[in-house]
Design an enzyme around this catalytic site. Structure first.
Site, PDB file in Angstrom:
ATOM      1  N   TYR A   3       0.820  -1.219   0.000  1.00 16.54           N
ATOM      2  CA  TYR A   3       0.000   0.000   0.000  1.00 16.54           C
ATOM      3  C   TYR A   3       0.852   1.267   0.000  1.00 16.54           C
ATOM      4  CZ  TYR A   3      -4.107  -2.849   0.039  1.00 16.54           C
ATOM      5  OH  TYR A   3      -5.070  -3.742  -0.347  1.00 16.54           O
ATOM      6  N   HIS A   6     -14.463   1.580  -0.700  1.00 20.82           N
ATOM      7  CA  HIS A   6     -13.354   0.672  -0.365  1.00 20.82           C
ATOM      8  C   HIS A   6     -12.206   1.366   0.380  1.00 20.82           C
ATOM      9  CE1 HIS A   6     -14.544  -2.490  -3.669  1.00 20.82           C
ATOM     10  NE2 HIS A   6     -15.316  -2.522  -2.600  1.00 20.82           N
ATOM     11  N   ASN A  54     -17.423   1.164 -20.260  1.00 17.44           N
ATOM     12  CA  ASN A  54     -16.291   0.316 -19.894  1.00 17.44           C
ATOM     13  C   ASN A  54     -15.410   0.076 -21.121  1.00 17.44           C
ATOM     14  OD1 ASN A  54     -14.919  -1.092 -17.938  1.00 17.44           O
ATOM     15  ND2 ASN A  54     -16.425  -2.734 -17.716  1.00 17.44           N
TER      16      ASN A  54
HETATM   17  P1  OAD Z   1     -10.793  -4.289 -12.210  1.00 13.96           P
HETATM   18  O1  OAD Z   1      -9.314  -4.239 -12.393  1.00 13.96           O
HETATM   19  O2  OAD Z   1     -11.396  -5.564 -11.774  1.00 13.96           O
HETATM   20  O3  OAD Z   1     -11.511  -3.887 -13.574  1.00 13.96           O
HETATM   21  C1  OAD Z   1     -11.117  -2.745 -14.304  1.00 13.96           C
HETATM   22  C2  OAD Z   1     -12.150  -2.464 -15.386  1.00 13.96           C
HETATM   23  O4  OAD Z   1     -11.756  -1.256 -16.029  1.00 13.96           O
HETATM   24  C3  OAD Z   1     -12.252  -3.542 -16.474  1.00 13.96           C
HETATM   25  O5  OAD Z   1     -13.630  -3.785 -16.743  1.00 13.96           O
HETATM   26  C4  OAD Z   1     -11.569  -2.904 -17.677  1.00 13.96           C
HETATM   27  O6  OAD Z   1     -12.172  -3.295 -18.922  1.00 13.96           O
HETATM   28  C5  OAD Z   1     -11.830  -1.440 -17.430  1.00 13.96           C
HETATM   29  N1  OAD Z   1     -10.856  -0.507 -18.035  1.00 13.96           N
HETATM   30  C6  OAD Z   1      -9.502  -0.641 -18.166  1.00 13.96           C
HETATM   31  N2  OAD Z   1      -8.978   0.444 -18.750  1.00 13.96           N
HETATM   32  C7  OAD Z   1     -10.012   1.289 -18.997  1.00 13.96           C
HETATM   33  C8  OAD Z   1     -10.118   2.591 -19.595  1.00 13.96           C
HETATM   34  N3  OAD Z   1      -9.058   3.251 -20.065  1.00 13.96           N
HETATM   35  N4  OAD Z   1     -11.347   3.149 -19.680  1.00 13.96           N
HETATM   36  C9  OAD Z   1     -12.454   2.495 -19.221  1.00 13.96           C
HETATM   37  N5  OAD Z   1     -12.403   1.291 -18.642  1.00 13.96           N
HETATM   38  C10 OAD Z   1     -11.209   0.692 -18.531  1.00 13.96           C
HETATM   39  O7  OAD Z   1     -11.148  -3.070 -11.235  1.00 13.96           O
HETATM   40  P2  OAD Z   1     -12.443  -2.857 -10.305  1.00 13.96           P
HETATM   41  O8  OAD Z   1     -13.675  -3.374 -10.997  1.00 13.96           O
HETATM   42  O9  OAD Z   1     -12.426  -1.451  -9.880  1.00 13.96           O
HETATM   43  O10 OAD Z   1     -10.958  -3.837  -4.195  1.00 13.96           O
HETATM   44  O11 OAD Z   1     -12.110  -3.785  -9.084  1.00 13.96           O
HETATM   45  C11 OAD Z   1     -13.000  -3.845  -8.009  1.00 13.96           C
HETATM   46  C12 OAD Z   1     -12.264  -4.073  -6.717  1.00 13.96           C
HETATM   47  O12 OAD Z   1     -11.425  -5.227  -6.831  1.00 13.96           O
HETATM   48  C13 OAD Z   1     -11.286  -2.963  -6.363  1.00 13.96           C
HETATM   49  O13 OAD Z   1     -11.921  -1.864  -5.723  1.00 13.96           O
HETATM   50  C14 OAD Z   1     -10.326  -3.647  -5.460  1.00 13.96           C
HETATM   51  C15 OAD Z   1     -10.144  -4.945  -6.217  1.00 13.96           C
HETATM   52  O14 OAD Z   1      -9.809  -6.045  -5.520  1.00 13.96           O
HETATM   53  C16 OAD Z   1     -10.210  -3.793  -3.057  1.00 13.96           C
HETATM   54  O15 OAD Z   1      -9.003  -3.701  -3.066  1.00 13.96           O
HETATM   55  C17 OAD Z   1     -11.014  -3.887  -1.820  1.00 13.96           C
END
Ligand code: OAD
Length: 228
Positions: free
Chosen positions: A53, A105, A197
């Site tokens: 972190y 989060h 997305n």
């Molecule tokens: P993810 O890494 O799981 O997903 C990222 C999303 O962003 C994917 O759907 C990609 O297609 C999209 N993406 C990537 N680049 C992009 C761009 N330039 N423009 C638009 N979209 C883009 O991230 P989260 O869904 O945020 O939790 O993950 C959810 C949680 O899982 C996080 O908050 C974290 C993690 O474990 C904790 O740490 C508690």
């Protein structure tokens, strides 16, 4: 005007240079979630988790908000109704762009006392055994909601979800609950739902509308349409 609720994920900060979690080159490719993002991991190896972190905090500190963060801040300022932004992100880029957000989060720039629950601004380099300024115990930890812990602001968020007219999810893979379940709540309450997305999320079929592309293009376009 109908209330808008927006959920953001790591994808909105990707073009600011912050890594997403899943997919090629994602944070979870180099780290097992169970090693760095659970209370058990922190109990087992606090040094590893603290360092993980500290690195995220240092990266977020030099990142700048992009056009997608800026567009959401403009929407919140100029839209005639309420705009609630809920983020799963632990960076401060929405605020840096001028928006008010609910961090479900946690936040990298905050520390949390595991003993008394006090929250305070985290130093750039947190130490193992960081001393709590309130109770004096050495139980400081990053103020991040780890797997198995309850996200913040859930009552408030669900109240907004069942009273909104429009729900948008931006840059999130739909793999982590409860956030991945927000679309179902909003849809059941009668809201229009839209996913913006890069790639379709795991819950894409639950959205009424989808727009795919980089957030710095899709989000400003979408906001322009809403502000007319
Ligand atoms: P993810 O890494 O799981 O997903 C990222 C999303 O962003 C994917 O759907 C990609 O297609 C999209 N993406 C990537 N680049 C992009 C761009 N330039 N423009 C638009 N979209 C883009 O991230 P989260 O869904 O945020 O939790 O993950 C959810 C949680 O899982 C996080 O908050 C974290 C993690 O474990 C904790 O740490 C508690």
């Amino acid at each position: 005007m109908e209330k808008i609720v927006i959920l953001t994920g790591a994808g909105i900060s990707a073009e600011s240079g912050l890594g997403t979690f899943r997919g090629a080159g994602g944070l979870w490719e180099n780290h097992r979630v169970e090693d760095v993002a659970t209370p058990e991991a922190f109990a087992r190896d606090p040094k590893l988790v603290t360092t993980f972190y500290n690195q995220r905090r240092a990266g977020a500190a030099t990142a700048r908000p992009n056009a997608a963060h800026a567009a959401l801040a403009t929407l919140q300022r100029d839209y005639d109704g309420e705009v609630i932004i809920v983020t799963q992100n632990v960076d401060g880029l929405h605020e840096a762009a001028g928006a008010e957000v609910l961090h479900m989060h946690g936040q990298l720039d905050q520390a949390l006392c595991a003993a008394c629950g006090h929250q305070w601004p985290a130093p750039m380099e947190m130490q193992v055994g960081e001393v709590c300024p309130s109770c004096g115990g050495g139980f400081g930890r990053p103020d991040i909601v780890w797997f198995g812990e309850m996200p913040y602001h859930m009552d408030e968020i669900f109240e907004h979800l069942v009273t909104c007219g429009l729900f948008a999810a931006i840059g999130t893979s739909g793999q982590v609950y409860p956030a991945a379940g927000f679309v179902r709540e909003a849809d059941a309450a009668g809201a229009h739902t839209i996913e913006l997305n890069l790639d379709p999320s795991s819950v894409v079929s639950q959205f009424a509308e989808t727009r795919f592309g980089p957030a710095t293009q899709t989000v400003p376009d979408w906001v322009k349409g809403l502000l007319g």
